[in-house]
Structures are given as structure tokens and as C-alpha cells.
Scaffold this active site. Structure first.
Site, mmCIF file in Angstrom:
data_model
loop_
_atom_site.group_PDB
_atom_site.id
_atom_site.type_symbol
_atom_site.label_atom_id
_atom_site.label_comp_id
_atom_site.label_asym_id
_atom_site.label_seq_id
_atom_site.Cartn_x
_atom_site.Cartn_y
_atom_site.Cartn_z
ATOM 1 N N THR A 52 0.808 -1.237 0.000
ATOM 2 C CA THR A 52 0.000 0.000 0.000
ATOM 3 C C THR A 52 0.835 1.278 0.000
ATOM 4 O OG1 THR A 52 -0.111 0.062 2.411
ATOM 5 C CG2 THR A 52 -1.869 -1.148 1.275
ATOM 6 N N TRP A 53 2.111 1.152 -0.280
ATOM 7 C CA TRP A 53 2.948 2.360 -0.306
ATOM 8 C C TRP A 53 2.414 3.301 -1.382
ATOM 9 C CZ3 TRP A 53 8.945 2.482 -1.477
ATOM 10 C CH2 TRP A 53 9.485 3.655 -0.909
ATOM 11 N N ASP A 103 -0.034 -5.175 3.393
ATOM 12 C CA ASP A 103 1.192 -4.604 3.964
ATOM 13 C C ASP A 103 1.126 -3.083 3.972
ATOM 14 O OD1 ASP A 103 4.313 -5.195 4.508
ATOM 15 O OD2 ASP A 103 4.140 -3.418 3.233
ATOM 16 N N TYR A 158 4.056 5.284 5.505
ATOM 17 C CA TYR A 158 3.450 5.505 4.185
ATOM 18 C C TYR A 158 2.437 6.653 4.239
ATOM 19 C CZ TYR A 158 5.493 0.907 3.171
ATOM 20 O OH TYR A 158 6.353 -0.156 3.018
ATOM 21 N N TYR A 195 9.364 -7.605 -1.007
ATOM 22 C CA TYR A 195 8.769 -6.322 -1.403
ATOM 23 C C TYR A 195 9.338 -5.878 -2.744
ATOM 24 C CZ TYR A 195 12.534 -3.109 0.489
ATOM 25 O OH TYR A 195 13.679 -2.404 0.752
HETATM 26 N N1 LIG Z 1 9.689 -2.918 3.976
HETATM 27 C C1 LIG Z 1 10.109 -1.972 3.169
HETATM 28 O O1 LIG Z 1 11.102 -1.266 3.423
HETATM 29 C C2 LIG Z 1 9.374 -1.749 1.872
HETATM 30 C C3 LIG Z 1 9.941 -0.977 0.844
HETATM 31 C C4 LIG Z 1 9.242 -0.817 -0.354
HETATM 32 C C5 LIG Z 1 7.996 -1.404 -0.491
HETATM 33 N N2 LIG Z 1 7.434 -2.121 0.541
HETATM 34 C C6 LIG Z 1 6.090 -2.728 0.430
HETATM 35 O O2 LIG Z 1 6.047 -3.513 -0.741
HETATM 36 C C7 LIG Z 1 4.989 -3.054 -1.584
HETATM 37 C C8 LIG Z 1 5.343 -3.281 -3.029
HETATM 38 O O3 LIG Z 1 6.547 -2.633 -3.373
HETATM 39 P P1 LIG Z 1 6.576 -1.386 -4.367
HETATM 40 O O4 LIG Z 1 5.325 -0.628 -4.243
HETATM 41 O O5 LIG Z 1 7.867 -0.711 -4.113
HETATM 42 O O6 LIG Z 1 6.757 -2.030 -5.805
HETATM 43 P P2 LIG Z 1 6.012 -3.142 -6.684
HETATM 44 O O7 LIG Z 1 4.910 -3.785 -5.988
HETATM 45 O O8 LIG Z 1 7.112 -3.981 -7.208
HETATM 46 O O9 LIG Z 1 5.430 -2.275 -7.891
HETATM 47 C C9 LIG Z 1 4.312 -1.442 -7.791
HETATM 48 C C10 LIG Z 1 4.108 -0.742 -9.131
HETATM 49 O O10 LIG Z 1 3.946 -1.725 -10.146
HETATM 50 C C11 LIG Z 1 2.716 -1.497 -10.838
HETATM 51 N N3 LIG Z 1 2.084 -2.829 -11.025
HETATM 52 C C12 LIG Z 1 1.757 -3.733 -10.074
HETATM 53 N N4 LIG Z 1 1.206 -4.833 -10.613
HETATM 54 C C13 LIG Z 1 1.170 -4.618 -11.959
HETATM 55 C C14 LIG Z 1 0.692 -5.379 -13.060
HETATM 56 N N5 LIG Z 1 0.153 -6.587 -12.903
HETATM 57 N N6 LIG Z 1 0.807 -4.841 -14.302
HETATM 58 C C15 LIG Z 1 1.362 -3.624 -14.470
HETATM 59 N N7 LIG Z 1 1.817 -2.852 -13.471
HETATM 60 C C16 LIG Z 1 1.724 -3.348 -12.208
HETATM 61 C C17 LIG Z 1 1.883 -0.604 -9.970
HETATM 62 O O11 LIG Z 1 1.125 0.283 -10.752
HETATM 63 P P3 LIG Z 1 -0.500 0.154 -10.905
HETATM 64 O O12 LIG Z 1 -1.074 0.773 -9.684
HETATM 65 O O13 LIG Z 1 -0.758 0.917 -12.149
HETATM 66 O O14 LIG Z 1 -0.807 -1.297 -11.023
HETATM 67 C C18 LIG Z 1 2.926 0.167 -9.175
HETATM 68 O O15 LIG Z 1 3.328 1.321 -9.885
HETATM 69 C C19 LIG Z 1 4.816 -1.586 -1.179
HETATM 70 O O16 LIG Z 1 3.586 -1.045 -1.580
HETATM 71 C C20 LIG Z 1 4.982 -1.703 0.315
HETATM 72 O O17 LIG Z 1 3.792 -2.163 0.917
HETATM 73 C C21 LIG Z 1 8.131 -2.326 1.688
#
Ligand SMILES: NC(=O)c1ccc[n+]([C@@H]2O[C@H](COP(=O)([O-])OP(=O)(O)OC[C@H]3O[C@@H](n4cnc5c(N)ncnc54)[C@H](OP(=O)(O)O)[C@@H]3O)[C@@H](O)[C@H]2O)c1
Length: 282
Positions: free
Chosen positions: A18-19, A47, A52, A191
Site C-alpha cells: 500500500t505504499w 502490507d 506511508y 517487497y
Molecule cells: N519494507 C520496506 O522497506 C518496503 C519498501 C518498499 C515497499 N514495501 C512494500 O512492498 C509493496 C510493493 O513494493 P513497491 O510498491 O515498491 O513495488 P512493486 O509492488 O514492485 O510495484 C508497484 C508498481 O507496479 C505497478 N504494477 C503492479 N502490478 C502490476 C501489473 N500486474 N501490471 C502492471 N503494473 C503493475 C503498480 O502500478 P498500478 O497501480 O498501475 O498497477 C505500481 O506502480 C509496497 O507497496 C509496500 O507495501 C516495503
């Protein structure tokens, strides 16, 4: 959906991140609906973090799920390093619970390691677990040295999971951290599983190897990235999306089984690490 088993808790291998959600009034309703749609379609792990949107993402999750059966959701949130000991820790937890409209978290993660003594943080987390306000605690952005130190402090072996960056373009943790965690039955939460926000994303998605495997499975490259991230059937991936079609594609990706031939092709395009690499972090 394909389930994983985290210390006896069964849940689908694809959750929802949900970031960057919950802060923009123009997209708020869509984002809220996507979270509901995720749970309606079997997603359990959501998550979020106090960081966030300075609480906006937690508020959004609380709003989206206030009418849902709490026992069907595995709610993960995280605290800042500056809140890693009492009394700040309880204050941070209470604020998160309020925003999330719940009275407990399933998993409370130390977002990244700060200066607080690990012994104290673990003792304080164990006390919160005893109180019932968190069911489990874990860590995030911990590398092998941090994990080794963690399991050596009293109660440190109670760590439920480590949430680290992991995708096909960032395989560094496979060198030593992941085998170490597997040996000790400490699950990985992956993540950024589709490498968002990284300039490598373009390169990843246009790799001929990835496209070939996507075509073979009648899937999108994003789906193959996700299927790859959860291929060991012991990993939870938490892709973030605000788009209903992407959400459904991601959920289905958790059921794609990559064969040995597929994995060999992907290994050619994206070789695993041959030496210890610094932990990748966003
Ligand atoms: N613990 C930590 O330090 C940490 C750090 C970073 C992230 N996180 C957690 O991990 C989560 C995920 O990581 P993230 O947000 O960095 O990156 P991610 O999930 O790898 O990528 C998210 C991006 O990909 C796009 N996307 C997702 N599914 C898609 C699909 N099937 N087709 C096309 N585009 C797609 C989304 O856009 P659309 O909305 O257009 O689909 C969004 O822009 C975060 O939201 C957070 O909860 C944790």
C-alpha cells in the site's frame, strides 16, 4: 489461489502493498475499492506502515476494511526505527491501530534497523505480543549480519519473517541470506516484487527471456516476475497496485507454475549472485 504456510498460518502467496496509496483525494476511492476487491478475491496479507503517507495508507486500509471479517485478513504494519523502544513503540502501535480501525496487528515489523539496542527492541516487541496487540513481530531490510545478531539476543529467535526487496533483477539475497533464513524456517516477504520505481524496470520487462516465458504461459511479463518471486512456495510477495485489472492479474500470477526449463531461461537472462552483494533497499 496458491497458499503458503508461515509458521502454521496458511495464506495466499500474493498479498497487497500500500505504499503511495491513500494520500491523493482524486484516487482515494479507487484505491479503497482495490483493497476491498483484493480481500473479496482471497488476498489476506495487506502490507502497510506508519511511514506511508504519514499514516494515510494505514487510514485508507482501515477505511477499506472496517466492515470486513478481521480474522480473514493478515494485517502487517511497520514502525520507524526512532520508535523501536518503549515508550515510543507502544505509542506508535496505538496510533497505527487507531488508523487501521483494529485492535491488533497480525505482524508488526521493524521497518529498518536503527540505533536502538536489538535486545531492548526484541524485549519490548515480546511484551507487545504477550499483550495481544500484535500476534507476531518481524523485521525488514535486515541483512544476514543483522539477522545473525537478532537470533542471538533473548527472544530474537521468535522473529516471524524478514521483509526484504526481492525481484528477478535484485537477486543478491540468494547468495547467503535466503539459504540462512530457510535453514532456520524464517520466511521471506518479498517487497517490490515487480521492481517498481527502479529504472531497471524497463530493462526487466523487455528482456527477451522474460517475454518468451510470458508467452509460453499466456501471461504478462509482470505476472512472470511475480510467479518467479514466489516460485519456492515459501515466499509471500506483496505487489502494490491501484488498478483492478493489475490486481486480478497479480492474484492469478500466484498460481503460475514455472518449470525447470522456464527457470533456466530466466537464469540465463537474470543470473543469480556469485558473491555477497550489499542488501538492496528502496
Ligand atoms: N519494507 C520496506 O522497506 C518496503 C519498501 C518498499 C515497499 N514495501 C512494500 O512492498 C509493496 C510493493 O513494493 P513497491 O510498491 O515498491 O513495488 P512493486 O509492488 O514492485 O510495484 C508497484 C508498481 O507496479 C505497478 N504494477 C503492479 N502490478 C502490476 C501489473 N500486474 N501490471 C502492471 N503494473 C503493475 C503498480 O502500478 P498500478 O497501480 O498501475 O498497477 C505500481 O506502480 C509496497 O507497496 C509496500 O507495501 C516495503
Amino acid at each position: 489461489m496458491t497458499n503458503i504456510n508461515f509458521h502454521g498460518i496458511e495464506m495466499p502467496n500474493i498479498g497487497l502493498g500500500t505504499w503511495h496509496m491513500g494520500s491523493d483525494p482524486l484516487t482515494y476511492r479507487e484505491e479503497r475499492d482495490v483493497i476491498r476487491m483484493a480481500v473479496d478475491n482471497g488476498v489476506q496479507a495487506i502490507d502497510t506502515a506508519e511511514m506511508y503517507g504519514r499514516g494515510d495508507a494505514e487510514r485508507l486500509v482501515g477505511d477499506a476494511l472496517s466492515e470486513y471479517d478481521r480474522s480473514k485478513i493478515f494485517l502487517i504494519s511497520k514502525f520507524y526505527p526512532r520508535n523501536a523502544v518503549e515508550p515510543q513503540l507502544s505509542a506508535a502501535l496505538e496510533a497505527s491501530l487507531k488508523r487501521l480501525q483494529t485492535d491488533y496487528l497480525d505482524l508488526y515489523l521493524y521497518h529498518w534497523r536503527g540505533d536502538a539496542p536489538l535486545e531492548q527492541t526484541v524485549a519490548d516487541l515480546q511484551a507487545l505480543k504477550k499483550s495481544g496487540k500484535i500476534r507476531h513481530w518481524g523485521v525488514s531490510n535486515f541483512d544476514i549480519d543483522d539477522m545473525t545478531e537478532l537470533v542471538d539476543v533473548p527472544g530474537g529467535d521468535q522473529v516471524f519473517a524478514n521483509e526484504d526487496l526481492y525481484n528477478i533483477g535484485e537477486r543478491g539475497i540468494e547468495y547467503s541470506l535466503l539459504p540462512w533464513q530457510r535453514k532456520r524456517d524464517i520466511p521471506l516477504i518479498a517487497y517490490s516484487p515487480v521492481d517498481a520505481g527502479d529504472s531497471r524496470q524497463h530493462e526487466l520487462l523487455y528482456s527477451p527471456g522474460l517475454i518468451q516465458i510470458a508467452e509460453r504461459h499466456d501471461a504478462t511479463p509482470y505476472q512472470i516476475l511475480l510467479a518467479w518471486a514466489v516460485r519456492d512456495q515459501q515466499t509471500l510477495a506483496i505487489p502494490q497496485t491501484s488498478n483492478p485489472e493489475h490486481l486480478m492479474a497479480n492474484i492469478h500470477a500466484g498460481d503460475i507454475h514455472l518449470t525447470k526449463v522456464d527457470l533456466d531461461v530466466l537464469d540465463q537472462s537474470f543470473p543469480g549472485p556469485s558473491k555477497k552483494e550489499p542488501l538492496a533497499i528502496i
